[in-house]
Scaffold this motif. Structure first.
Motif, PDB file in Angstrom:
ATOM      1  N   MET A 183       8.561 103.268  16.213  1.00 17.75           N
ATOM      2  CA  MET A 183       9.705 104.096  16.565  1.00 17.75           C
ATOM      3  C   MET A 183       9.229 105.525  16.827  1.00 17.75           C
ATOM      4  N   GLU A 233      13.743 109.187  19.231  1.00 22.61           N
ATOM      5  CA  GLU A 233      14.820 108.256  18.924  1.00 22.61           C
ATOM      6  C   GLU A 233      15.631 108.678  17.703  1.00 22.61           C
ATOM      7  N   ILE A 234      15.095 109.543  16.867  1.00 24.43           N
ATOM      8  CA  ILE A 234      15.805 109.915  15.637  1.00 24.43           C
ATOM      9  C   ILE A 234      16.109 111.403  15.535  1.00 24.43           C
ATOM     10  N   PHE A 242       4.918 109.187  16.566  1.00 30.50           N
ATOM     11  CA  PHE A 242       5.491 108.042  15.862  1.00 30.50           C
ATOM     12  C   PHE A 242       6.121 108.493  14.544  1.00 30.50           C
ATOM     13  N   THR A 298      16.167 106.540   8.730  1.00 30.15           N
ATOM     14  CA  THR A 298      15.296 105.707   9.557  1.00 30.15           C
ATOM     15  C   THR A 298      14.603 104.646   8.712  1.00 30.15           C
ATOM     16  N   GLN A 304      16.878 101.821   8.178  1.00 30.59           N
ATOM     17  CA  GLN A 304      16.959 100.972   9.363  1.00 30.59           C
ATOM     18  C   GLN A 304      15.728 100.081   9.505  1.00 30.59           C
ATOM     19  N   LEU A 305      14.551 100.672   9.308  1.00 26.72           N
ATOM     20  CA  LEU A 305      13.304  99.915   9.489  1.00 26.72           C
ATOM     21  C   LEU A 305      13.163  98.798   8.466  1.00 26.72           C
ATOM     22  N   SER A 321      13.972  92.193   9.023  1.00 28.61           N
ATOM     23  CA  SER A 321      12.809  93.082   8.971  1.00 28.61           C
ATOM     24  C   SER A 321      11.661  92.393   8.245  1.00 28.61           C
TER      25      SER A 321
END
Length: 216
Positions: free
Chosen positions: A1, A5-6, A90, A126, A129-130, A167
């Motif tokens: 990611m 994106e964040i 990243f 994040t 989410q991951l 995940s």
């Protein structure tokens, strides 16, 4: 990611000649903790935290008729130089920057201009989410030898049950470096069939415990 994106792209900033009082008002009104300080070209030349402003503000215990300290320019208390990151960095790598430098926010810079900001809260969200913890799921931890090809072999068992994997995380088994722990979050509220399949295939489960429950 990627960072882009964040990151938040609507960033509240101040010029270096703004007063501490202005910074205090912005922090309170917008419920933020950091303000990047930029010049006329939108280059980041400093950053101010709520703690910086609080430390520079007069104590409420002092009997003073004015607050001259609050009229000082923000550049007198800002931190500089500033650690910045790029939109194409990243997320997993900048997490190390947060940890190593013990900071709570990172301005995002592209072509020497401020384009966003990432905070500790953004990083935590994040991570949620991951790891798949934001969706209803069941967790299974499988201990496997640290050799190539083990992840596909384990996921094949999930595939046969047509269970969706939310995940997958991999981390070393601290007691023996020759093994790794595979952490799966699967989108089913009844993981028992998968657990049984894994046990029958000879895999050791760290969670749930590898010892089967006694039959009633």
């Amino acid at each position: 990611m990627l960072v882009e994106e964040i990151m938040k792209t609507e960033v509240i900033t101040l010029p270096p000649t703004a007063t501490i009082a202005e910074a205090l008002q912005l922090l309170q009104d917008n419920k933020i903790r950091h303000i990047p300080i930029v010049n006329d070209d939108y280059h980041v030349i400093g950053i101010v935290s709520d703690r910086d402003v609080r430390d520079a503000s007069p104590s409420i215990l002092l009997d003073v008729s004015d607050n001259q300290e609050l009229e000082n320019e923000i550049q007198t208390i800002m931190s500089s130089p500033v650690i910045t990151i790029h939109p194409l960095d990243f997320v997993e790598e900048i997490a190390r920057v947060f940890y190593d430098k013990e900071i709570a926010s990172l301005p995002v810079v592209s072509n020497n201009k401020l384009v966003g900001i990432v905070t500790e809260k953004d990083m935590l969200y994040t991570l949620i989410q991951l790891t798949g913890t934001h969706v209803q799921s069941s967790l299974i931890e499988v201990k496997v030898p640290d050799v190539p090809g083990n992840i596909p072999k384990v996921t094949e068992i999930f595939g046969k049950r047509k269970v969706n994997i939310a995940s997958v995380l991999v981390y070393p088994y601290k007691k023996d470096p020759k093994f790794k722990i595979l952490v799966f979050r699967i989108q089913t509220m009844n993981p028992n069939p998968i657990i049984q399949d894994l046990r029958e295939a000879g895999y050791q489960l760290m969670w749930p415990n590898n010892i089967p429950e006694p039959k009633v």
